[in-house]
Enzyme design. Structure first.
Site, PDB file in Angstrom:
ATOM      1  N   VAL A 142     -19.305  -0.593  34.374  1.00  0.00           N
ATOM      2  CA  VAL A 142     -20.228  -0.393  35.487  1.00  0.00           C
ATOM      3  C   VAL A 142     -19.659   0.733  36.337  1.00  0.00           C
ATOM      4  O   VAL A 142     -18.441   0.911  36.427  1.00  0.00           O
ATOM      5  CB  VAL A 142     -20.403  -1.679  36.316  1.00  0.00           C
ATOM      6  CG1 VAL A 142     -21.395  -1.469  37.459  1.00  0.00           C
ATOM      7  CG2 VAL A 142     -20.888  -2.827  35.421  1.00  0.00           C
ATOM      8  N   GLU A 143     -20.522   1.488  36.965  1.00  0.00           N
ATOM      9  CA  GLU A 143     -20.112   2.692  37.678  1.00  0.00           C
ATOM     10  C   GLU A 143     -19.090   2.447  38.781  1.00  0.00           C
ATOM     11  O   GLU A 143     -18.350   3.354  39.176  1.00  0.00           O
ATOM     12  CB  GLU A 143     -21.338   3.389  38.269  1.00  0.00           C
ATOM     13  CG  GLU A 143     -22.100   2.557  39.267  1.00  0.00           C
ATOM     14  CD  GLU A 143     -23.549   2.997  39.409  1.00  0.00           C
ATOM     15  OE1 GLU A 143     -23.986   3.198  40.539  1.00  0.00           O
ATOM     16  OE2 GLU A 143     -24.240   3.142  38.376  1.00  0.00           O
TER      17      GLU A 143
END
Length: 537
Positions: free
Chosen positions: A330-331
Site C-alpha cells: 500500500v502506498e
C-alpha cells in the site's frame, strides 16, 4: 542543549501567523494532530485568526464525513491556497474547491512526499517525469483544480529539459509551521512514533521545515524520562523540535486510526491471531475484482488503490488462499498483512514491514510494481483514464499518477456505467437488471489522470476491467477483448459507450466462475501459470 518547550494546543496556534504556510503529516486520520487542528479551527471561528494560510499536505487526511484531520481547516478565509495530494475523503475541502473559495493545486502524492527531500537540500524543485501528459503537466492544466487557481498567476509545476528529455519541475513550498505526531517525547524532545500505524514522511518533512527555519510542533501522548527511549526508535531528534503538545484526551484526539484507539497488531508490537478471511458478498465489485485478479502472475509485488481494489482485492486474495503468491503493498509504506478498508485506508494488521511513505514511492516511481489495481472514473477513445475529477468534484490524484506511470501492469477496475447500475449473477453469467445513468466510456475524459499514448509508448500493459467487458490498451486506443456471458454486445456494451472501440478478431467470453458463490479458483489459475514459467494464459 536546545530543548523544545512544552505548550498547550492553544499556545501552539500562536506559532501560526496569518498568511504563513502550514504543513501537516498524516494519512486518512492516522497520525492526525487532532488537539492542535481542533484548536486552529476553534480560534479561527472565534477570532478570525490564523487566516489566509497556505496549506501543504501530501496525503488525504480525513475520514469521509467525519470532522477530523484537514476537515478542521476547510473554512473560507482560514485557507487561501492549498497544495494537496488527495481530498476524496474530505467533502468540506472539495466544496471549497468546487465553489472557487480557495486556490487548489493537486500534485501527485509521491512527488509531494519526496519534495521534502529536495526542499531540505535547497534544490530548485523536484525533477521528475511522473505527471507528463496528464493534467499535472503545465501544458495541460498544471495541477490547477478550479478557475480561481487557473487565474491566480502562480504555477506550482514547471517544464524543464535535461539531456534532451522533458521533466516536470515540482517547485518548492516554504514551510513556516509543521505539525507532526508521535507516541512519546522524552524530556529532551526526542520523538518516538512506535504506536503510530504508519512511518509516513515525518523526518523528511522536519528537515524541509528546518531548511526554511520553520517551527516544528509535535503532538504526543506522553512525555517520558530523558534517556529512556531506544535511540534507534527515535524518529526525530529533539534538537529539531521546537514545541511539544501533550494530548489531553488521547482516546478522542490521539487515536491510531479513526475506527479504534490503539491495536498493537497495526503498529508492529504484536501479531493478531490468524482468523479466517471473511468473504466479500457476491456483488458487482467482487466480480470486477475477481476478473482483474485472473491477470495476476505468481510471485508478484502488487499495489492496491482506493475504491473497488481496496475494498475487494485484498479480501479475495485471502479468501482464495493465494497470499503466499503475492506481496500486497500500500502506498503508505505497508508490505503484507491485512490492509484496513475505506476510512482506515493505509494501515495494515500483521504487516511484514512498515517503511517510510516517501521511501515507498521510490519503489513505485523507480522500479515500479509488477501490478497495480486502481479504481477509475472514466476512459476515453485514446485510452486516457480519469480518476481525479468528476464534474466540479475534485478528489485529486493521491498516489494514482505516481503508481500507474511506472507499474508493469495497470489493471483499472470500474463499473461499466455509474449511477444506479444493478446486476445479478448466476453460473451462466451476468444479467443487467438496471442500467446506470452515467456513461463511463466517453469520447474524451474530463481530466487526464492517465495518459494512454504515453503508457503505450512505454510498453506498459493496461486493461480496463468492468463487470461486463474487458478492454486492452493498444497503440490505436482501447480494444474490446472480452465480454460477459449473458450480455448483448450491441445493447449492453456498444450503445452504452460514447465512442466505438476497436474489436478483437475473436472476442473472449469471461469465465463464468467469477460469478459464482464460494472460491472461484484463483489458486489453480496461478498454479497453472507457475507451471508454465509465469507466462500469461
Amino acid at each position: 542543549m536546545k530543548k523544545p518547550v512544552v505548550i498547550t494546543a492553544k499556545e501552539a496556534v500562536d506559532y501560526i501567523k496569518d498568511g504563513s504556510a502550514l504543513c501537516t503529516i498524516g494519512m486518512t486520520l492516522i497520525s492526525a494532530s487532532e488537539s492542535i487542528l481542533k484548536e486552529i479551527e476553534k480560534q479561527f471561528l472565534e477570532k478570525g485568526h490564523p487566516k489566509d494560510l497556505t496549506y501543504f499536505h501530501t496525503c488525504g487526511q480525513a475520514a469521509m464525513k467525519q470532522s477530523g484531520g484537514l476537515q478542521h481547516l476547510a473554512h473560507e478565509g482560514l485557507l487561501r491556497r492549498v497544495f494537496g495530494g488527495h481530498w476524496g475523503q474530505s467533502p468540506l475541502m472539495m466544496e471549497l474547491i468546487m465553489n472557487n473559495k480557495i486556490e487548489a493545486f493537486n500534485l501527485p502524492q509521491g512527488q509531494m512526499a519526496n519534495m521534502f527531500h529536495s526542499m531540505a537540500l535547497r534544490e530548485p524543485g523536484k525533477l521528475s517525469r511522473i505527471g507528463l501528459g496528464t493534467y499535472i503537466d503545465p501544458r495541460v492544466e498544471g495541477g490547477k483544480m478550479n478557475e480561481r487557481t487557473k487565474n491566480c498567476g502562480f504555477d506550482a509545476v514547471g517544464l524543464v529539459e535535461v539531456d534532451g528529455e522533458e521533466y516536470l519541475q515540482y517547485k518548492p513550498v516554504k514551510i513556516d509551521t509543521l505539525l507532526i505526531r508521535g507516541t512519546y517525547a522524552d524530556e529532551n524532545g526526542n520523538i518516538d512514533t512506535s504506536h503510530e500505524g504508519m512511518a509516513l514522511e515525518v523526518l523528511p518533512a522536519v528537515m524541509a521545515a528546518k531548511r526554511w527555519n520553520g517551527k516544528v510542533i509535535c503532538q504526543v501522548e506522553k512525555i517520558v524520562k530523558a534517556g529512556s527511549l531506544n535511540p534507534k526508535h527515535v524518529t526525530v531528534p529533539g534538537v529539531l523540535v521546537d514545541a511539544i503538545v501533550v494530548c489531553e484526551n488521547p482516546m478522542e484526539d490521539h487515536r491510531q486510526t479513526y475506527s479504534w484507539y490503539y491495536d498493537p497488531a497495526y503498529s508492529g508490537q504484536m501479531m493478531a491471531p490468524e482468523a479466517a478471511a471473511k468473504p466479500v458478498p457476491l456483488n458487482i465489485r467482487k466480480v470486477i475484482g475477481r476478473r482483474a485478479l485472473t491477470e495476476l502472475l505468481p510471485d508478484q509485488i502488487i499495489n492496491i488503490g482506493t475504491g473497488i481494489p481496496n475494498d475487494v482485492i485484498g479480501p479475495i486474495i485471502a479468501e482464495e488462499g493465494v497470499s503466499d503468491h503475492v506481496m500486497i503493498t500500500v502506498e503508505s509504506g505497508i508490505y503484507g498483512g491485512v490492509p484496513a478498508e475505506t476510512i482506515d485506508f493505509g494501515i495494515s494488521m500483521n504487516a511484514q514491514a512498515l517503511i517510510g511513505h516517501d521511501r515507498q514511492f521510490e519503489l513505485y516511481n523507480g522500479a515500479g510494481v509488477d501490478f497495480t489495481f486502481m479504481g477509475a472514473g472514466e476512459m476515453d477513445q485514446y485510452g486516457n483514464v480519469n480518476a481525479t475529477k468528476m464534474g466540479a468534484k475534485a478528489p485529486g490524484a493521491g498516489g494514482f499518477i505516481d503508481i500507474t506511470a511506472t507499474a508493469k501492469h495497470v489493471i483499472f477496475c470500474s463499473t461499466f456505467t455509474g449511477g444506479g447500475l444493478t446486476a445479478s449473477f448466476t453460473g451462466e453469467g451476468l444479467k443487467i437488471e438496471k442500467e446506470g445513468k452515467i456513461k463511463k466510456l466517453v469520447k474524451e475524459v474530463q481530466q487526464i489522470s492517465y495518459n494512454g499514448r504515453i503508457a503505450w509508448e512505454r510498453g506498459q500493459k493496461m486493461l480496463y476491467v468492468t463487470e461486463r467487458a474487458v478492454f486492452e490498451l493498444t497503440g490505436k486506443g482501447p480494444m474490446l477483448i472480452e465480454i460477459a456471458k449473458g450480455v448483448d454486445l450491441k445493447k449492453d456494451i456498444l450503445e452504452q459507450m460514447d465512442f466505438k472501440p476497436l474489436l478483437a478478431e475473436e472476442l473472449k467470453v469471461t469465465d463464468t466462475a467469477v460469478y459464482r458463490d464460494g472460491v472461484f479458483g484463483l489458486r489453480d489459475i496461478l498454479k497453472t501459470k507457475e507451471k508454465k514459467g509465469g507466462e500469461e494464459i
